[in-house]
Design a protein around this motif. Structure first.
Motif, mmCIF file in Angstrom:
data_model
loop_
_atom_site.group_PDB
_atom_site.id
_atom_site.type_symbol
_atom_site.label_atom_id
_atom_site.label_comp_id
_atom_site.label_asym_id
_atom_site.label_seq_id
_atom_site.Cartn_x
_atom_site.Cartn_y
_atom_site.Cartn_z
ATOM 1 N N ILE A 71 0.835 -1.208 0.000
ATOM 2 C CA ILE A 71 0.000 0.000 0.000
ATOM 3 C C ILE A 71 0.869 1.256 0.000
ATOM 4 C CG2 ILE A 71 -1.722 1.311 1.294
ATOM 5 C CD1 ILE A 71 -2.761 -1.399 2.359
ATOM 6 N N LYS A 72 1.902 1.241 0.833
ATOM 7 C CA LYS A 72 2.779 2.409 0.896
ATOM 8 C C LYS A 72 3.505 2.639 -0.428
ATOM 9 C CE LYS A 72 3.566 2.583 5.883
ATOM 10 N NZ LYS A 72 4.540 2.464 6.996
ATOM 11 N N ARG A 73 3.792 1.543 -1.143
ATOM 12 C CA ARG A 73 4.497 1.665 -2.418
ATOM 13 C C ARG A 73 3.573 2.138 -3.538
ATOM 14 N NH1 ARG A 73 5.549 -3.198 -3.035
ATOM 15 N NH2 ARG A 73 4.191 -3.729 -4.783
ATOM 16 N N THR A 74 2.361 1.579 -3.598
ATOM 17 C CA THR A 74 1.448 1.888 -4.696
ATOM 18 C C THR A 74 0.474 3.020 -4.374
ATOM 19 O OG1 THR A 74 -0.194 0.273 -3.918
ATOM 20 C CG2 THR A 74 1.533 -0.525 -5.412
ATOM 21 N N LYS A 75 0.341 3.359 -3.075
ATOM 22 C CA LYS A 75 -0.625 4.364 -2.614
ATOM 23 C C LYS A 75 -2.072 3.939 -2.882
ATOM 24 C CE LYS A 75 2.620 7.137 -1.278
ATOM 25 N NZ LYS A 75 2.889 7.320 0.171
ATOM 26 N N GLN A 76 -2.276 2.647 -3.087
ATOM 27 C CA GLN A 76 -3.608 2.145 -3.402
ATOM 28 C C GLN A 76 -3.922 0.950 -2.498
ATOM 29 O OE1 GLN A 76 -4.728 -0.367 -7.037
ATOM 30 N NE2 GLN A 76 -5.346 1.675 -7.711
ATOM 31 N N VAL A 77 -5.187 0.844 -2.058
ATOM 32 C CA VAL A 77 -5.590 -0.274 -1.213
ATOM 33 C C VAL A 77 -6.910 -0.848 -1.715
ATOM 34 C CG1 VAL A 77 -6.711 1.279 0.439
ATOM 35 C CG2 VAL A 77 -6.105 -1.024 1.150
ATOM 36 N N LEU A 78 -6.984 -2.162 -1.735
ATOM 37 C CA LEU A 78 -8.194 -2.870 -2.123
ATOM 38 C C LEU A 78 -8.888 -3.323 -0.848
ATOM 39 C CD1 LEU A 78 -10.001 -4.266 -4.257
ATOM 40 C CD2 LEU A 78 -8.417 -6.207 -4.192
ATOM 41 N N VAL A 79 -10.118 -2.876 -0.624
ATOM 42 C CA VAL A 79 -10.853 -3.174 0.608
ATOM 43 C C VAL A 79 -11.970 -4.169 0.304
ATOM 44 C CG1 VAL A 79 -12.250 -2.228 2.478
ATOM 45 C CG2 VAL A 79 -10.342 -0.901 1.565
ATOM 46 N N VAL A 80 -11.931 -5.329 0.985
ATOM 47 C CA VAL A 80 -12.950 -6.365 0.815
ATOM 48 C C VAL A 80 -13.602 -6.651 2.163
ATOM 49 C CG1 VAL A 80 -11.746 -7.357 -1.160
ATOM 50 C CG2 VAL A 80 -11.254 -8.224 1.136
ATOM 51 N N GLU A 81 -14.590 -7.544 2.158
ATOM 52 C CA GLU A 81 -15.326 -7.823 3.403
ATOM 53 C C GLU A 81 -14.674 -8.901 4.259
ATOM 54 O OE1 GLU A 81 -19.480 -8.520 3.499
ATOM 55 O OE2 GLU A 81 -19.957 -6.896 2.111
ATOM 56 N N GLY A 82 -14.524 -10.105 3.706
ATOM 57 C CA GLY A 82 -14.232 -11.257 4.531
ATOM 58 C C GLY A 82 -12.845 -11.858 4.395
#
Length: 414
Positions: free
Chosen positions: A222-233
């Motif tokens: 995340i720190k490298r790409t500045k992007q985060v994928l948020v899922v539920e489970g």
């Protein structure tokens, strides 16, 4: 369950023990039992701590709540050779991994492979462990590894179904990667003490839901790409990570907590891809998350529209290739456009409520700090409520001025 936790009663064993958030005690609803205890008394009794050792009770209570208290001058740390809960978690992880790839764990491994993982992914990119036989597990850890039965109880691995119905387990870790709890996935269907079907997942004591699942592994990406994928489970996160999406975290459900948002913001992410389940709960959870994003102007949210035939990211990666899932992510909808469409659905259905709805849209608009996002939002709102942008801006300006005047009046009164 909402504002309370329902669990097995420590006294009668039936799943009728209620613990309400914010209350210092829990109680059993079974009339013939009626067990009631404060958390202080519960910790003292469960861990057999003398009432005179108040510092030890307090330290244990804090630890269960996820806090580590500093040592007082007269206290001494445990002997590093002593078997404690931390070493138990580490030993269980090593042993559980060995079991998964052993002859005894073949049924559990076959279940994992049936979920769309390859053998190499399970071996190198997951933390799946197995307890194929509960009796054998207890015997090895008590007799060969010198742990006490109370320590296994403290870790929660003697809870209903572990090693019997929940033979697939995996660790929950804090933000630093330390194992603090375990989760079990139902592999052998069964029923609880009340005759109800067992839940798909079961968590042990110590789970910190304020720390998103998989954060400790995803943070570097995340720190490298500045992007985060948020899922539920759990399975959504594990499947995505195994397939190469290293920036994935899970919320333990469809609702993002304020504490989870704080951890997410600390990673430095500037883009958040909300990829919750493709159902009404998932969409409602995404809407709630957008309310939290209003306090973090540096983060730009996007909404991921999963294929109509897919329930969640795990299901999507079963039915579609990794490249096809990447294409789904690249087509994520700018968040505020999606949000505007979501909240304006009922505008023309209830004329009497339109003023209140416009006030809500105005409050959201006034809280968005990024001028580009504000423009996206008001244009999307304008097109859906059939009110010109200039008129909307004037209405929203009045809402802001009225609110500021009210705050000023309250300050003067104070």
């Amino acid at each position: 369950r909402g504002n309370y936790v329902l669990m097995d009663c420590p006294n009668c064993g039936k799943k009728k023990f209620y613990a309400y958030h914010g209350k210092p005690f829990g109680f059993c609803y079974i009339t013939s039992c009626g067990y009631k205890t404060t958390w202080w008394q519960y910790v003292q009794t469960r861990f057999n701590i003398s009432p005179d050792h108040k510092g030890e009770i307090l330290r244990k209570l804090a630890g269960l709540a996820g806090y580590s208290l500093p040592l007082l001058p007269r206290e001494h740390p445990h002997d590093p050779k002593e078997k404690n809960i931390e070493t138990f978690h580490q030993d269980l992880y090593r042993w559980g991994r060995q079991q998964l790839f052993s002859e005894q764990g073949k049924t559990v491994l076959d279940y994992v492979l049936s979920r769309g993982f390859t053998y190499e992914e399970v071996e190198k990119r997951t933390e799946f462990c197995a307890i194929p036989n509960r009796k054998k597990f207890v015997g090895i850890f008590c007799n060969q590894k010198s742990y006490k039965i109370d320590q296994i109880k403290e870790a929660g691995l003697l809870g209903w179904g572990f090693g019997i119905n929940y033979q697939l387990i995996f660790p929950n870790r804090d933000e630093n990667g330390k194992i603090v709890a375990w989760a079990g996935r139902l592999t052998v269907p069964g029923k609880d003490r009340e005759g109800e079907e067992l839940d798909r997942y079961k968590n042990t004591f110590g789970l910190h839901k304020n720390v998103p699942y998989n954060l400790w592994r995803a943070e570097r990406s995340i720190k490298r790409t500045k992007q985060v994928l948020v899922v539920e489970g759990y399975m959504d996160a594990m499947k995505c990570y195994a397939k190469g999406f290293e920036n994935v975290i899970a919320l333990f459900g469809s609702r993002m907590l304020k504490e989870q948002m704080v951890f997410l913001a600390q990673t430095g992410a500037t883009q958040v891809l909300l990829c919750l389940d493709n159902d009404e709960d998932g969409r409602a959870g995404s809407e709630k998350a957008f309310d939290l994003f209003l306090d973090y102007p540096a983060i730009r949210p996007y909404y991921v529209n999963l294929p109509p035939d897919c329930k969640d990211p795990d299901d999507t990666l079963k039915k579609h290739s990794m490249e096809e899932f990447k294409q789904v992510l690249t087509k994520a909808q700018p968040g505020w456009l999606w949000y505007a469409g979501r909240i304006t659905v009922d505008f023309h259905k209830n004329i009497l409520a339109q003023d209140a709805l416009l006030d809500r849209y105005g409050n959201i608009y006034n809280r968005i700090r990024d001028p580009v996002l504000k423009d996206e939002f008001i244009r999307a709102i304008s097109g859906r409520v059939d009110i010109g942008i200039l008129n909307l801006k004037g209405r929203f300006r009045q809402i802001r001025e009225s609110r500021n005047q009210e705050k000023s009046t309250n300050r003067i009164a104070t």
